[in-house]
Structure formats: structure tokens, C-alpha cells
Design a protein around this motif. Structure first.
Motif, PDB file in Angstrom:
ATOM      1  N   GLN A   1       0.829  -1.209   0.000  1.00 40.23           N
ATOM      2  CA  GLN A   1       0.000   0.000   0.000  1.00 40.23           C
ATOM      3  C   GLN A   1       0.865   1.262   0.000  1.00 40.23           C
TER       4      GLN A   1
ATOM      5  N   GLN B   1     -14.383   2.118  -0.739  1.00 38.30           N
ATOM      6  CA  GLN B   1     -14.254   2.168   0.713  1.00 38.30           C
ATOM      7  C   GLN B   1     -13.415   3.348   1.174  1.00 38.30           C
TER       8      GLN B   1
ATOM      9  N   TRP C   1     -14.891  -2.314  -3.125  1.00 37.98           N
ATOM     10  CA  TRP C   1     -13.648  -2.197  -2.368  1.00 37.98           C
ATOM     11  C   TRP C   1     -12.960  -0.865  -2.646  1.00 37.98           C
ATOM     12  N   ASN C   2     -12.956  -0.457  -3.891  1.00 42.28           N
ATOM     13  CA  ASN C   2     -12.301   0.804  -4.246  1.00 42.28           C
ATOM     14  C   ASN C   2     -13.012   2.003  -3.628  1.00 42.28           C
TER      15      ASN C   2
ATOM     16  N   LEU D   1     -15.101  -5.370  -6.829  1.00 40.32           N
ATOM     17  CA  LEU D   1     -13.877  -4.577  -6.785  1.00 40.32           C
ATOM     18  C   LEU D   1     -14.178  -3.090  -6.734  1.00 40.32           C
ATOM     19  N   ASN D   2     -15.247  -2.655  -7.390  1.00 39.00           N
ATOM     20  CA  ASN D   2     -15.632  -1.252  -7.294  1.00 39.00           C
ATOM     21  C   ASN D   2     -16.072  -0.896  -5.880  1.00 39.00           C
TER      22      ASN D   2
ATOM     23  N   VAL E   1      -7.303  -4.028  -4.390  1.00 39.59           N
ATOM     24  CA  VAL E   1      -8.122  -3.772  -5.580  1.00 39.59           C
ATOM     25  C   VAL E   1      -7.321  -4.052  -6.849  1.00 39.59           C
ATOM     26  N   ILE E   2      -6.069  -3.601  -6.884  1.00 37.22           N
ATOM     27  CA  ILE E   2      -5.231  -3.817  -8.057  1.00 37.22           C
ATOM     28  C   ILE E   2      -4.922  -5.306  -8.231  1.00 37.22           C
TER      29      ILE E   2
ATOM     30  N   THR F   1      -5.893 -10.642  -0.671  1.00 38.26           N
ATOM     31  CA  THR F   1      -7.092 -10.454  -1.484  1.00 38.26           C
ATOM     32  C   THR F   1      -8.069 -11.605  -1.314  1.00 38.26           C
TER      33      THR F   1
ATOM     34  N   ALA G   1      -8.713   2.038   3.157  1.00 39.64           N
ATOM     35  CA  ALA G   1      -8.161   2.091   1.813  1.00 39.64           C
ATOM     36  C   ALA G   1      -7.369   0.819   1.544  1.00 39.64           C
TER      37      ALA G   1
ATOM     38  N   PHE H   1      -6.176  -0.178  -1.748  1.00 40.31           N
ATOM     39  CA  PHE H   1      -5.906  -0.060  -3.180  1.00 40.31           C
ATOM     40  C   PHE H   1      -5.019  -1.195  -3.684  1.00 40.31           C
ATOM     41  N   ASN H   2      -4.110  -1.672  -2.848  1.00 46.05           N
ATOM     42  CA  ASN H   2      -3.256  -2.783  -3.295  1.00 46.05           C
ATOM     43  C   ASN H   2      -4.068  -4.048  -3.527  1.00 46.05           C
TER      44      ASN H   2
END
Length: 313
Positions: free
Chosen positions: A67, A267, A264-265, A261-262, A280-281, A91, A275, A277-278
Motif C-alpha cells: 500500500q 471504501q 472495495w475501491n 472490486l468497485n 483492488v489492483i 485479497t 483504503a 488499493f493494493n
């Protein structure tokens, strides 16, 4: 005096000299058969390739970052630590393993929705290509018109109709609309018209084969490239479907990967949200891997299906 016989004439004149065998002409180098190279076309192709590959490279590189490294390192290069395996484990385990549930939902929508759409497109395309019936031109006009209408334009009317039937917030709200593929029907229609000779069908019928046996034993093997092509198109469309599940589903347990995934993004934008983001990617990378594998294994059938009918014999 009588004329000499052919045998006597051959004996007196002797054997005729052999003619030299004709020599085959070798193609000249640099002639018209040589493929022409266009610098402009090469540059445009390179730009399109870069445009397509740079986001994929960015996704692969950033899936290996933590992250903190996402914001402290260059986007197209690796960070201080290689955290790909840790990100994958996190994940799959985050929020009680809901990513696995979303993956299973997506597979369900693809197998039932995209598989059913392919099967219906094969049946409809074969019937429209090899049978004559009243109203065939009207059906052709309807199919062409349906291809021109974007799916997002039909999402709200579909939601209202499914809401009246009480099917919203259920898997059927995603599966049933996915069963209709006007482009797949049109593609199978044109492919079946060129791939299946009418004489072959007539020979099967003369031998006593019924229509179902003729279709499954004679026609279906010839339609394999077109079937794979339609299956790939419908699979990609269903796998990446976002807008339809967004308006149809409220329960997160039925989310596909795109919608999950959207969530999660989003949040990071909520009060007290975490957050991730790692994750989500990394989840996005895991999401596209099945599509990449499918394209690599089915590329030969896909290319032959697209090229069918392009050359007139």
C-alpha cells in the motif's frame, strides 16, 4: 507402290530427338509479390499496441507493491519490496474470503449466461442461414437493429420489467438478459451460411438423417470456429458486465467481480473506510487472468472464425 507403314517410317527416320523439359520460372526478388511495408501503418500499429499493453503492464507492476509503495514509487516500475504473493493471499482472505464468492458468481453468470447465449445464437443462426420461412427479411432487420442498440439503453427498461416480476436482486436478473446476444446471432448466421454447404445437408437427409441428427452430427462440427468466436465475445461481455449488475443487485453476496472490486475501491471515500488499493489492483489482475488464458488457448479457433467468409472461392 504402297505407302510405308508408321513402324517402317519410324525405323527409317530414326528416333525423334527429345524435347528439353520446360524450366520453371523463379519469382524475381523485389517483384510485385513482395509484401509492401507502410511506415505509417507500422507506427499506428505500434501506438495501438502501446495503448493496449501499457495499462496491463501497469497492473502487473503495481500488483507487486504494498500500500505504501503505490504512492512512493513510479507507476511503471517496481517498488522496494515484492509483495505479489502477500497481496494475493490478502485479497483472497479479505472480508471472510468474499472475493472467492464474487469469482464464483462471475463464473456462474458466464457459464449459464454466456454459454446459453452462445447456444441460442448457434441454433438461431443455423436456422436463419439454412431454412426459408415467411418473415425472414423482417427477422434480419430486427437482428441488425438490435445490434445497433447499446446494452446500456435497455438496462433501465429491463430493470423495470424484472422489478414487476420480482426477479431483481437475484442471479436471474443478470443471467436472463445475458442470454440474448444479437451480435452473436448475426455472426453465427453469416458463418453458417458460408461454412455449411447445402449439398452436404441434402446428402444427410437423403441418407435418412433427421434435422436434429443432421445438426448435431454434420453441421455442429463445421460450426466449431464460429462457436468459439461467439463464445469468446459473450464470455468477455458477461465477465466485464458492470452496469446491469449495478442496477439489478443490492445484496453484495451476488456481486460479480466488477461490482465487488468497485465496492472495495469506494471504501476509501467513505467515513471510516479502509483504503485497500493494493488489494483492488491485485484483484483486478486476478480478474483478467482467466480471460487472457481463454484467448491464448482459443486464439486459433477465434482467428479462423473471424476470417471465415472473407475469401470467395
Amino acid at each position: 507402290m504402297s505407302a510405308p507403314t508408321p513402324a517402317l517410317a519410324a525405323a527409317t527416320t530414326g528416333p525423334s530427338p527429345r524435347r528439353p523439359a520446360p524450366r520453371l520460372r523463379t519469382p524475381r526478388r523485389g517483384g510485385g509479390s513482395r509484401a509492401r511495408r507502410s511506415p505509417l501503418l507500422t507506427v499506428l500499429t505500434a501506438l495501438v499496441g502501446i495503448y493496449a499493453l501499457v495499462p496491463l503492464a501497469w497492473l502487473v507492476v503495481n500488483a507487486t507493491k504494498t500500500q505504501g509503495d503505490l504512492f512512493s514509487s513510479f507507476g511503471l516500475w517496481f517498488g522496494d519490496s515484492f509483495a505479489l504473493w502477500d497481496n494475493i493471499q490478502a485479497t483472497l482472505a479479505y472480508d471472510d474470503g468474499v472475493f472467492g464468492r464474487w469469482f464464483a458468481n462471475t463464473v456462474l453468470y458466464v457459464v449459464v449466461g454466456a454459454g446459453g447465449a452462445t447456444f441460442l445464437a448457434v441454433l438461431g443462426g443455423y436456422a436463419l442461414a439454412k431454412f426459408d420461412f415467411p418473415g425472414k427479411r423482417a427477422v434480419f432487420a430486427v437482428v441488425i437493429g438490435a445490434v445497433a442498440v447499446p446494452g446500456t439503453a435497455l438496462a433501465v427498461p429491463t430493470f423495470l420489467m424484472f422489478s414487476q416480476m420480482g426477479l431483481t436482486n437475484t442471479p436471474w436478473a443478470v443471467i436472463v438478459p445475458s442470454l440474448i446476444s444479437p451480435f452473436g446471432l448475426y455472426l453465427m448466421w453469416t458463418f453458417a451460411a458460408e461454412a455449411i454447404p447445402g449439398e452436404l445437408l441434402e446428402a444427410a437427409r437423403i441418407d435418412g438423417a433427421g434435422e436434429f441428427r443432421t445438426f448435431f452430427r454434420v453441421s455442429l462440427p463445421l460450426l466449431a470456429p464460429g462457436i468459439v468466436t461467439v463464445l469468446l465475445f459473450t464470455t468477455v461481455a458477461t465477465w466485464n458486465n458492470y452496469f446491469l449488475p449495478l442496477i439489478m443487485l443490492r445484496d453484495s453476496t451476488w456481486y460479480p467481480l466488477t461490482l465487488g472490486l468497485n465496492a472495495w475501491n469506494a471504501q476509501a471515500a467513505t467515513a471510516g473506510g479502509e483504503a485497500i488499493f493494493n488489494l483492488v489492483i491485485t484483484g483486478a489482475l486476478l480478474t483478467i487472468l482467466p480471460l487472457v488464458v481463454a484467448f491464448l488457448f482459443l486464439q486459433r479457433f477465434w482467428q479462423s472464425g473471424l476470417a471465415a467468409g472473407s475469401v470467395k472461392e
